[in-house]
Design a protein around this motif. Structure first.
Motif, mmCIF file in Angstrom:
data_model
loop_
_atom_site.group_PDB
_atom_site.id
_atom_site.type_symbol
_atom_site.label_atom_id
_atom_site.label_comp_id
_atom_site.label_asym_id
_atom_site.label_seq_id
_atom_site.Cartn_x
_atom_site.Cartn_y
_atom_site.Cartn_z
ATOM 1 N N MET A 178 -46.180 -41.725 -11.404
ATOM 2 C CA MET A 178 -47.245 -41.914 -12.451
ATOM 3 C C MET A 178 -48.076 -40.916 -12.510
ATOM 4 O O MET A 178 -48.850 -40.717 -13.709
ATOM 5 C CB MET A 178 -47.781 -43.322 -12.900
ATOM 6 N N LEU A 179 -48.609 -40.477 -11.435
ATOM 7 C CA LEU A 179 -49.516 -39.340 -11.474
ATOM 8 C C LEU A 179 -49.448 -38.133 -11.976
ATOM 9 O O LEU A 179 -50.340 -37.365 -12.708
ATOM 10 C CB LEU A 179 -50.201 -39.141 -9.920
ATOM 11 N N PHE A 180 -48.128 -37.768 -11.928
ATOM 12 C CA PHE A 180 -47.702 -36.568 -12.495
ATOM 13 C C PHE A 180 -48.041 -36.591 -14.046
ATOM 14 O O PHE A 180 -48.690 -35.590 -14.659
ATOM 15 C CB PHE A 180 -46.156 -36.094 -12.558
ATOM 16 N N PRO A 181 -47.484 -37.476 -14.808
ATOM 17 C CA PRO A 181 -47.818 -37.739 -16.354
ATOM 18 C C PRO A 181 -49.319 -37.857 -16.654
ATOM 19 O O PRO A 181 -49.901 -37.208 -17.637
ATOM 20 C CB PRO A 181 -47.226 -38.979 -16.922
ATOM 21 N N ALA A 182 -49.939 -38.304 -15.701
ATOM 22 C CA ALA A 182 -51.604 -38.562 -15.778
ATOM 23 C C ALA A 182 -52.002 -37.180 -15.722
ATOM 24 O O ALA A 182 -53.082 -36.860 -16.434
ATOM 25 C CB ALA A 182 -52.219 -39.442 -14.659
ATOM 26 N N LEU A 183 -51.721 -36.316 -14.697
ATOM 27 C CA LEU A 183 -52.366 -34.918 -14.780
ATOM 28 C C LEU A 183 -51.902 -33.946 -15.810
ATOM 29 O O LEU A 183 -52.757 -33.305 -16.316
ATOM 30 C CB LEU A 183 -51.767 -34.381 -13.360
ATOM 31 N N VAL A 184 -50.651 -34.178 -16.355
ATOM 32 C CA VAL A 184 -50.229 -33.409 -17.638
ATOM 33 C C VAL A 184 -51.155 -33.930 -18.938
ATOM 34 O O VAL A 184 -51.717 -32.933 -19.539
ATOM 35 C CB VAL A 184 -48.962 -33.602 -17.845
ATOM 36 N N ASP A 185 -51.375 -35.295 -18.998
ATOM 37 C CA ASP A 185 -52.323 -35.679 -20.097
ATOM 38 C C ASP A 185 -53.646 -35.036 -20.042
ATOM 39 O O ASP A 185 -54.238 -34.876 -21.060
ATOM 40 C CB ASP A 185 -51.975 -37.183 -20.428
#
Length: 461
Positions: free
Chosen positions: A1-8
């Protein structure tokens, strides 16, 4: 979930906070589970193995649904769980519209769910399901897994090797799609879902949105790659050059694809719908997408006529090879069934003869034959029950039957104007979505792993 958080966070979308908070919740729960089970090395019983297998595919979507609920999409929990289960089971059915304008974090999260589900089912099909002797999967039991003291280290080594190979193939696919014209983000998302034979896209138009012959054929190639046994890829890397062609399951799979693609392409060409190159392009992509259970689409194949609709309904059940990310009944079960049928016909013609059904040159044992027949019977029975259940929610015949089929075979798009390749599952009633979610779970875990939990003696054993 941290990967989508970084992208957003990178693009300034406020949904990064949703992914950050939910990742914290998951980390907290996971840490508690890890701490309470640390340093326990007891061997799993059969009952525990069944329970663990099903629990993984239920608990992960339970938490994986949270970003869909609290993001700007604001899905109901029913829709969110449906989307998460569809992702993790690599089904590819969706309730989300407007993907072209959706937050990048959500698009990446959908792709990651399918990617992790793909490698998860490979490892389960190679390590866990053969040990549980589910549906004839004991044929693929890895040597040296018979003694309990060797199970954990060998399983860990095998799982690690498969994971490395899976990552490498995903990277190759992503680079190829980027070079073919996708943006790096689109290439990454489609690489995740292509190698996992999942089918989630970054656009409502699926792969057809790009309208590129080169992209079509790259995706087509990696759908086939994802549908063949990953154990054989490991042997190929180790220098066994002809190992893929020596496997009868792979030969049957490729021959069947060639036969179906050739038939549909010639029919489309003779029918005057496309030129021969265009007919070959659209037929090969969409046939392979449905057979492998990926679910990508480049056109609405239900508009090709009633023959196409009937053909696509039946081929959605076929699936790929055992030990792959693909779904469906699997090629090896059809091989075993054909071998048993031929043997029986020989017995009818020559009652005094001795004929033994074989698979890959080896005799088919009675327990494997019984498992395969039981699996096929249970698959058909479950499909019929699910179709009836969907009909009771008010769905029309085509939607109910094709919806049951696409859920059980983990394909994605079904047939008809509502849930066909140009539609979504958003308009279905909540009861139908829960039925379909259960169908996805059943199909992904080879039926028996789920069904056994409903037998009272399982809990008393």
């Amino acid at each position: 979930m941290l990967f989508p958080a970084l992208v957003d966070a990178w693009v300034g979308n406020p949904d990064w906070q949703v992914f950050a908070v939910t990742s914290g919740i998951v980390t907290f729960v996971g840490s508690i589970l890890f701490a309470t089970n640390f340093a326990r090395h007891e061997e799993l019983t059969v009952q525990q193995a069944f329970l663990l297998t099903v629990s993984i595919w239920v608990i992960i979507p339970t938490f994986g649904a949270l970003p869909f609920v609290y993001s700007e999409l604001s899905l109901s929990y029913t829709d969110a769980f449906f989307e998460a289960m569809s992702g993790l089971s690599t089904t590819g059915s969706t309730v989300i519209t407007g993907l072209d304008g959706a937050p990048p974090g959500i698009l990446l999260w959908r792709g990651l769910l399918q990617w992790f589900g793909g490698v998860g089912i490979i490892i389960m099909a190679v390590i866990i399901l053969p040990l549980l002797q589910i549906g004839g999967m004991q044929l693929f039991k890895v040597a040296a897994f018979d003694t309990s003291e060797k199970v954990l280290p060998r399983a860990a080594q095998l799982g690690f090797a498969i994971s490395i190979l899976y990552v490498a193939l995903t990277m190759i696919c992503g680079v190829a799609l980027w070079a073919a014209g996708m943006t790096p983000f689109e290439a990454a998302c489609h690489a995740f879902t292509t190698i996992a034979t999942g089918g989630f896209s970054t656009s409502d138009g699926s792969v057809g949105h790009f309208d590129s012959v080169l992209i079509d054929y790259i995706v087509l190639l990696f759908m086939i790659v994802g549908s063949m046994p990953f154990i054989l890829y490991l042997k190929l890397v180790r220098g066994q050059s002809w190992v893929l062609w020596q496997d009868s399951q792979v030969r049957w799979f490729l021959a069947l694809l060639a036969l179906l693609v050739g038939f549909v392409a010639i029919w489309l060409w003779l029918d005057g719908q496309y030129s021969l190159p265009a007919a070959l392009r659209y037929a090969s992509f969409n046939v392979i997408s449905i057979v492998t259970g990926t679910g990508f689409a480049t056109t609405d194949y239900t508009a090709w006529g009633s023959l196409a609709v009937l053909l696509f309904f039946f081929i959605m059940f076929i699936g790929g090879c055992a030990g792959s990310t693909s779904c469906g009944i699997k090629i090896f079960r059809f091989q075993i069934l054909c071998s048993m049928l031929v043997t029986q016909l020989k017995h009818v013609l020559r009652p005094s003869g001795v004929f033994i059904p074989r698979y890959n040159g080896q005799p088919i044992t009675e327990d494997v034959a019984g498992s395969v027949i039981s699996y096929l019977f249970l698959f058909i029975a479950s499909f019929l029950v699910l179709a009836v259940g969907l009909s009771l929610t008010g769905l029309d015949f085509v939607t109910a039957v094709s919806g049951a089929g696409t859920a059980m075979a983990n394909v994605g798009p079904a047939l008809g104007p509502i849930i066909g390749p140009s539609g979504t599952f958003q308009a279905l009633p909540d009861a139908a979505k829960w039925f379909l979610t259960f169908g996805m779970l059943l199909g992904r875990l080879e039926l028996f792993a789920v069904m056994v939990l409903f037998i009272p003696t399982f809990w008393r054993a």
